[in-house]
Design a protein around this motif. Structure first.
Motif, short mmCIF file in Angstrom:
data_model
loop_
_atom_site.label_atom_id
_atom_site.label_comp_id
_atom_site.label_asym_id
_atom_site.label_seq_id
_atom_site.Cartn_x
_atom_site.Cartn_y
_atom_site.Cartn_z
N GLY A 141 -4.79 -14.64 -0.12
CA GLY A 141 -5.03 -15.51 -0.09
C GLY A 141 -3.58 -16.05 -0.73
O GLY A 141 -3.70 -17.70 -0.21
N TYR A 144 -1.81 -18.09 1.92
CA TYR A 144 -2.33 -19.20 2.15
C TYR A 144 -2.33 -20.81 1.38
O TYR A 144 -1.89 -21.61 1.56
CB TYR A 144 -3.81 -19.78 2.75
N LEU A 362 -15.82 -21.01 8.93
CA LEU A 362 -14.26 -20.63 8.42
C LEU A 362 -14.19 -18.67 8.29
O LEU A 362 -13.32 -18.63 8.70
CB LEU A 362 -14.55 -21.00 6.91
N TYR A 366 -11.44 -16.01 9.36
CA TYR A 366 -11.34 -15.09 9.04
C TYR A 366 -12.21 -14.08 8.81
O TYR A 366 -12.74 -14.08 7.38
CB TYR A 366 -10.91 -15.35 7.57
N VAL A 371 -10.26 -15.50 3.36
CA VAL A 371 -8.80 -16.34 2.80
C VAL A 371 -9.17 -16.28 1.33
O VAL A 371 -8.22 -17.07 1.02
CB VAL A 371 -9.50 -18.00 3.21
N VAL A 376 -7.58 -22.84 1.77
CA VAL A 376 -7.78 -22.38 2.96
C VAL A 376 -6.38 -22.81 4.05
O VAL A 376 -5.75 -24.07 3.48
CB VAL A 376 -8.96 -23.36 3.58
N ASP A 378 -6.15 -23.60 7.45
CA ASP A 378 -6.05 -24.82 8.23
C ASP A 378 -7.21 -25.95 7.40
O ASP A 378 -7.43 -25.67 6.17
CB ASP A 378 -7.43 -24.10 9.46
N LEU A 381 -10.39 -26.89 7.68
CA LEU A 381 -11.33 -25.98 6.71
C LEU A 381 -11.43 -26.82 5.16
O LEU A 381 -10.92 -27.15 4.58
CB LEU A 381 -10.85 -24.46 7.32
N TYR A 382 -12.29 -26.13 4.30
CA TYR A 382 -12.53 -26.02 3.06
C TYR A 382 -13.34 -24.60 2.06
O TYR A 382 -13.98 -24.24 2.58
CB TYR A 382 -13.26 -27.93 2.65
N LEU A 383 -12.62 -25.45 0.86
CA LEU A 383 -13.63 -23.45 0.40
C LEU A 383 -14.82 -24.12 -0.50
O LEU A 383 -14.30 -24.85 -1.64
CB LEU A 383 -12.59 -23.51 -0.54
N GLU A 394 -16.53 -15.69 2.32
CA GLU A 394 -15.32 -17.00 2.63
C GLU A 394 -14.37 -16.13 1.68
O GLU A 394 -13.16 -16.60 2.29
CB GLU A 394 -15.33 -18.60 1.89
N ASN A 395 -14.88 -15.90 0.71
CA ASN A 395 -13.40 -15.28 -0.88
C ASN A 395 -13.01 -14.05 0.08
O ASN A 395 -11.83 -13.63 0.38
CB ASN A 395 -14.13 -15.41 -1.76
#
Length: 517
Positions: A141, A144, A362, A366, A371, A376, A378, A381-383, A394-395
């Motif tokens: 990650g 990114y 998301l 991926y 990510v 992130v 993009d 997108l948000y984490l 997500e992680n």
């Protein structure tokens, strides 16, 4: 020079003249009192008290690893967000100190041979694989988004929290050690619940004043620290205790109540029944006052598992609780909010649905490795999402989530398989309580994310500590089951080993072939 001074002091303390010994001792005590007074005057009484507690606690942890669990339980339940008033590029938290001390002593004893051989346990390989997957995802990650000291420190705390599984399995190996750790864990959890109830019912000005005193340890102060339903100060206040967030407090109390409930009916209890009942009542009340619907469902699941498997007397207590919840006038707002959440009609639930949708987008982009933890790639997108399983995907991607689910499936399979073979009542209550607490946490994780979130590393610590203690209970029971069978196996001793023994007069020499007593 220091050696010479030490020798002089030693000669004075053990001088033949009693007056010289008394004068030397008085001088040392006087200098110590002067130093303490100066220290209090410079840093203040609260910081001086904290330093004294830290010093005594550190020495106790060095003397016995199990005191590290006591310190860790106290920090996690009572001051989970407290930081030392020292800046070394970052401010170490009390959690950093407690975890660091516990791991340092355990590893040191393991290296020096003072600790017994490393025990991975049946789940160890999967847990290690989960840790390695988290490290890989974090490193990947970084392509990114870069990581600052905050991300690195919090991620390290998450890794230590998961690794606490191995510390529990390797340092808690007897029934007495297990009872010691669980007893202190229950008392610390009760302290957390008691503080939450007290903070809720005393005047708000008093609660704010106490939180302002904790502000020097980086706790949020002022009336902004208090929480209300829908963030409406005119509405119903939610209990926070020292957990800052009411949902996080609710999650902590799932573990407390889940571990306490079997102790109420166990044949061999860790604490007196009246005290256990008081502690459980306090924990349930504090959880109710958080108005956390996910915590309430988690608690119901935890107690339901215990009632189905063993403790049937929890069923009437649960029914009474449900009736009170639905019939008392004071609880009708709570019930209405719960029903609105289940129907997806309130704003908070609708926002969660939006987060779920964005998280799935998301994950679809991926899917394998996620990510990472820092950002992130993009802009659209948000984490972050209010669900344990989606935020883990997500992680760490589907692979990381799959490994976690495999650990949990293996954990419960091991618990149920071992429990069916029969248990000592004291160990049985601890095993089922820990398993029920973990299941309650997993259910609450459907609607909340704090069990695996860089913002709440102490929740990861608590979760994996309970998994580790349940696994340690299984290993202890296996050891106890094997020892009697070994002791009853017949042992054949060659006859020539007894040739030196003289048989009674008129009797022949004999060969003994009996089990050892």
């Amino acid at each position: 020079m220091l050696t010479t001074g030490y020798q002089r002091v030693q000669r004075l303390l053990f001088a033949p003249n009693p007056w010289a010994r008394r004068a030397a001792l008085g001088g040392i005590l006087g200098l110590g009192a002067l130093f303490i007074a100066l220290f209090i005057g410079i840093v203040g009484p609260l910081l001086a008290l904290a330093a004294a507690v830290a010093l005594v606690g550190g020495l106790m942890i060095l003397a016995d690893t199990h005191w590290g669990f006591v310190a860790l339980a106290a920090v996690v339940y009572l001051l989970p967000f407290g930081s030392l008033p020292v800046d070394i590029g970052f401010k170490p938290t009390f959690l950093d100190v407690a975890l660091g001390a516990l791991f340092f002593v355990w590893v040191f004893r393991l290296i020096t041979g003072q600790e017994r051989a490393f025990e991975a346990s049946p789940l160890g390989l999967l847990v290690l694989l989960f840790i390695f997957m988290a490290i890989f995802s974090f490193a990947r990650g970084l392509t990114y988004a870069s990581a600052n000291s905050y991300f690195v420190r919090r991620f390290a705390e998450i890794l230590l929290g998961i690794s606490l599984f191995f510390v529990a399995v390797n340092t808690v190996r007897t029934p007495d050690e297990l009872s010691w750790v669980v007893r202190w864990l229950l008392l610390a959890g009760w302290g957390c619940a008691l503080i939450a109830v007290i903070f809720y019912y005393i005047p708000q000005e008093w609660t704010v004043a106490i939180l302002d005193r904790l502000a020097r340890f980086d706790y949020p102060g002022g009336f902004g620290a208090l929480r209300w339903i829908e963030d409406d100060p005119e509405g119903t206040m939610r209990a926070i205790g020292t957990a800052v967030d009411p949902n996080v407090l609710g999650g902590m109390l799932i573990l407390v109540a889940g571990l306490l409930a079997p102790q109420l009916f166990a044949a061999r209890r860790l604490l007196p029944r009246w005290l256990t009942a008081l502690m459980l009542l306090t924990a349930v009340l504090a959880l109710y006052l958080t108005y956390s619907r996910s915590a309430l469902l988690g608690l119901a699941t935890s107690l339901g598992l215990l009632a189905v498997l063993k403790y049937r007397r929890l069923i009437p207590l649960g029914l009474v609780g449900v009736l009170l919840l639905f019939l008392l006038p004071q609880t009708q707002d709570y019930v209405a909010r719960l029903m609105a959440g289940l129907a997806g009609e309130d704003l908070a639930t609708q926002m969660r649905f939006g987060e779920y949708k964005d998280a799935l987008i998301l994950i679809s982009r991926y899917p394998l490795f996620g990510v990472g933890f820092t950002g992130v790639p993009d802009i659209d997108l948000y984490l972050g999402v209010s669900m344990l399983y989606l935020i883990m995907a997500e992680n760490m991607g589907i692979i990381g989530l799959g490994i976690f689910l495999a650990v949990m499936v293996g954990f419960f399979a091991m618990v149920f398989s071992s429990w069916r073979q029969g248990y000592d009542p004291r160990l049985e209550a601890i095993l089922l309580g820990s398993a029920g607490a973990v299941l309650g946490a997993l259910v609450s994780g459907i609607f909340d994310h704090y069990w695996f979130n860089l913002a709440y590393p102490h929740m990861t610590v608590l979760f994996w500590l309970h998994v580790g203690l349940a696994t340690a209970t299984i290993l202890i029971q296996r050891q106890q089951a094997q020892e009697p069978s070994l002791a009853l196996q017949p042992v054949t001793v060659p006859s020539d080993a007894y040739q030196a023994l003289e048989a009674p007069q008129g009797a022949e020499r004999y060969t003994r072939q009996t089990p050892p007593t």
